[in-house]
Design a protein around this motif. Structure first.
Motif, PDB file in Angstrom:
ATOM      1  N   ALA A 164      46.727  53.357  45.777  1.00 45.11           N
ATOM      2  CA  ALA A 164      47.169  53.850  44.473  1.00 45.11           C
ATOM      3  C   ALA A 164      45.988  53.923  43.513  1.00 45.11           C
ATOM      4  O   ALA A 164      45.843  54.897  42.758  1.00 45.11           O
ATOM      5  N   LYS A 165      45.134  52.909  43.538  1.00 43.84           N
ATOM      6  CA  LYS A 165      43.964  52.881  42.651  1.00 43.84           C
ATOM      7  C   LYS A 165      43.043  54.070  42.916  1.00 43.84           C
ATOM      8  O   LYS A 165      42.537  54.704  41.989  1.00 43.84           O
ATOM      9  N   LEU A 188      49.077  48.818  37.293  1.00 40.19           N
ATOM     10  CA  LEU A 188      48.633  48.494  38.648  1.00 40.19           C
ATOM     11  C   LEU A 188      47.905  47.153  38.683  1.00 40.19           C
ATOM     12  O   LEU A 188      48.199  46.293  39.520  1.00 40.19           O
ATOM     13  N   TYR A 189      46.962  46.961  37.761  1.00 43.01           N
ATOM     14  CA  TYR A 189      46.198  45.713  37.729  1.00 43.01           C
ATOM     15  C   TYR A 189      47.064  44.534  37.269  1.00 43.01           C
ATOM     16  O   TYR A 189      46.873  43.408  37.712  1.00 43.01           O
ATOM     17  N   LEU A 190      48.013  44.794  36.400  1.00 38.76           N
ATOM     18  CA  LEU A 190      48.897  43.734  35.937  1.00 38.76           C
ATOM     19  C   LEU A 190      49.759  43.183  37.071  1.00 38.76           C
ATOM     20  O   LEU A 190      49.976  41.974  37.161  1.00 38.76           O
ATOM     21  N   GLU A 191      50.218  44.076  37.941  1.00 38.91           N
ATOM     22  CA  GLU A 191      51.214  43.689  38.945  1.00 38.91           C
ATOM     23  C   GLU A 191      50.666  43.497  40.352  1.00 38.91           C
ATOM     24  O   GLU A 191      51.380  42.999  41.222  1.00 38.91           O
ATOM     25  N   ASN A 192      49.394  43.887  40.585  1.00 36.03           N
ATOM     26  CA  ASN A 192      48.884  43.863  41.959  1.00 36.03           C
ATOM     27  C   ASN A 192      47.464  43.319  42.048  1.00 36.03           C
ATOM     28  O   ASN A 192      46.654  43.515  41.142  1.00 36.03           O
ATOM     29  N   ALA A 195      41.186  45.210  45.664  1.00 40.35           N
ATOM     30  CA  ALA A 195      39.933  44.801  46.298  1.00 40.35           C
ATOM     31  C   ALA A 195      38.783  44.686  45.304  1.00 40.35           C
ATOM     32  O   ALA A 195      37.855  43.906  45.512  1.00 40.35           O
ATOM     33  N   ASP A 196      38.830  45.457  44.223  1.00 42.17           N
ATOM     34  CA  ASP A 196      37.712  45.452  43.273  1.00 42.17           C
ATOM     35  C   ASP A 196      37.790  44.317  42.258  1.00 42.17           C
ATOM     36  O   ASP A 196      36.843  44.100  41.500  1.00 42.17           O
ATOM     37  N   LYS A 206      41.150  43.432  33.157  1.00 36.27           N
ATOM     38  CA  LYS A 206      41.068  44.882  33.361  1.00 36.27           C
ATOM     39  C   LYS A 206      42.356  45.563  32.892  1.00 36.27           C
ATOM     40  O   LYS A 206      42.304  46.646  32.281  1.00 36.27           O
ATOM     41  N   ALA A 207      43.492  44.944  33.137  1.00 34.76           N
ATOM     42  CA  ALA A 207      44.757  45.501  32.679  1.00 34.76           C
ATOM     43  C   ALA A 207      44.773  45.617  31.162  1.00 34.76           C
ATOM     44  O   ALA A 207      45.196  46.640  30.601  1.00 34.76           O
TER      45      ALA A 207
END
Length: 252
Positions: A164-165, A188-192, A195-196, A206-207
């Motif tokens: 997705a990213k 995406l960053y909040l919930e998952n 790799a980065d 980041k979120a």
């Protein structure tokens, strides 16, 4: 009649739009009953071909200026699908978009909207397939690129967050100022885990960055339910970040 329906739909005049669309459908079905050797309207066909060559047609990918019956019916079912989406009747919308791509396999808009219907149904694999079909026919179709990221998020693929990213970042390269891309990356960053981002603290940070850039891009247009949702998600990210920072401090 198809374009009249489309115009009324854009104006929110659904009743008139549906009347025009019903009439268009009736005309096409009536045409199907005419003798196959009926004389062609050469002059009108030439006018349409010129408009197609000049970029006529208001929906990318459908070539709806052509007189071909299949293309016209594809456009009609696409518009019926949009009506159903507006009513949040996702299953009916899905059926209409399936008919649209059945009549015109390269109909990128219909494939994209079919993908959205599958996303709503949490059928990620079907959504990825449909949105990829849209991108095969329109590689620079930004909305489809964004939807591909959302489609991956609802799949059962163990690497779905990273896939997705990749899709969202490809969309970001195409249009860095598209606010919804920032919002989707923030969620995406909040919930998952990705790799980065080596730690939860890093991904929550980041979120927050993406939530803030989303708000900046939206500006005064961010209001009502969208503003409330933004505040909630941002608040969650800030809370989780604080918890991770507290945990790290205690461990130190």
């Amino acid at each position: 009649m198809r374009y009249l329906s489309e115009a009324y739909l854009g104006l929110g005049r659904d009743g008139l739009a549906k009347l025009a669309l019903t009439r268009a459908y009736a005309i096409y079905m009536d045409d199907a009953e005419k003798a196959k050797d009926a004389p062609a309207d050469t002059a009108s066909r030439k006018q349409y071909e010129v408009r197609v060559a000049q970029g006529g047609g208001s929906w990318r990918g459908i070539g709806s200026e052509t007189l071909a019956r299949d293309a016209g019916l594809a456009h009609i079912f696409y518009l019926y699908g949009r009506f159903s989406m507006r009513d949040e009747d996702w299953e009916t919308a899905r059926d209409h978009f399936k008919k649209a791509v059945g009549y015109r396999i390269d109909y990128a808009e219909a494939w994209n909207n079919l993908g959205i219907c599958w996303i709503v149904a949490r059928k990620g694999e079907e959504a990825v397939e449909a949105v990829n079909k849209a991108l095969e026919n329109q590689p620079k179709f930004l909305e489809a690129r964004i939807n591909l990221g959302s489609a991956w998020r609802v799949t059962k693929d163990p690497d779905r967050a990273n896939k997705a990213k990749v899709a969202y970042e490809a969309a970001m390269q195409q249009d860095p100022k598209r606010a919804e891309i920032h919002f989707n990356l923030a969620i995406l960053y909040l919930e998952n885990k990705t790799a980065d981002m080596p730690t939860d603290e890093a991904r929550f940070q980041k979120a927050i960055e993406y939530f803030n850039s989303y708000k900046e891009l939206r500006g005064a247009a961010l209001e009502g339910k969208e503003l409330d949702a933004h505040k909630k998600y941002l608040g969650d990210a800030e809370l989780f970040l604080k918890q991770e920072q507290t945990k790290r401090a205690m461990e130190a």
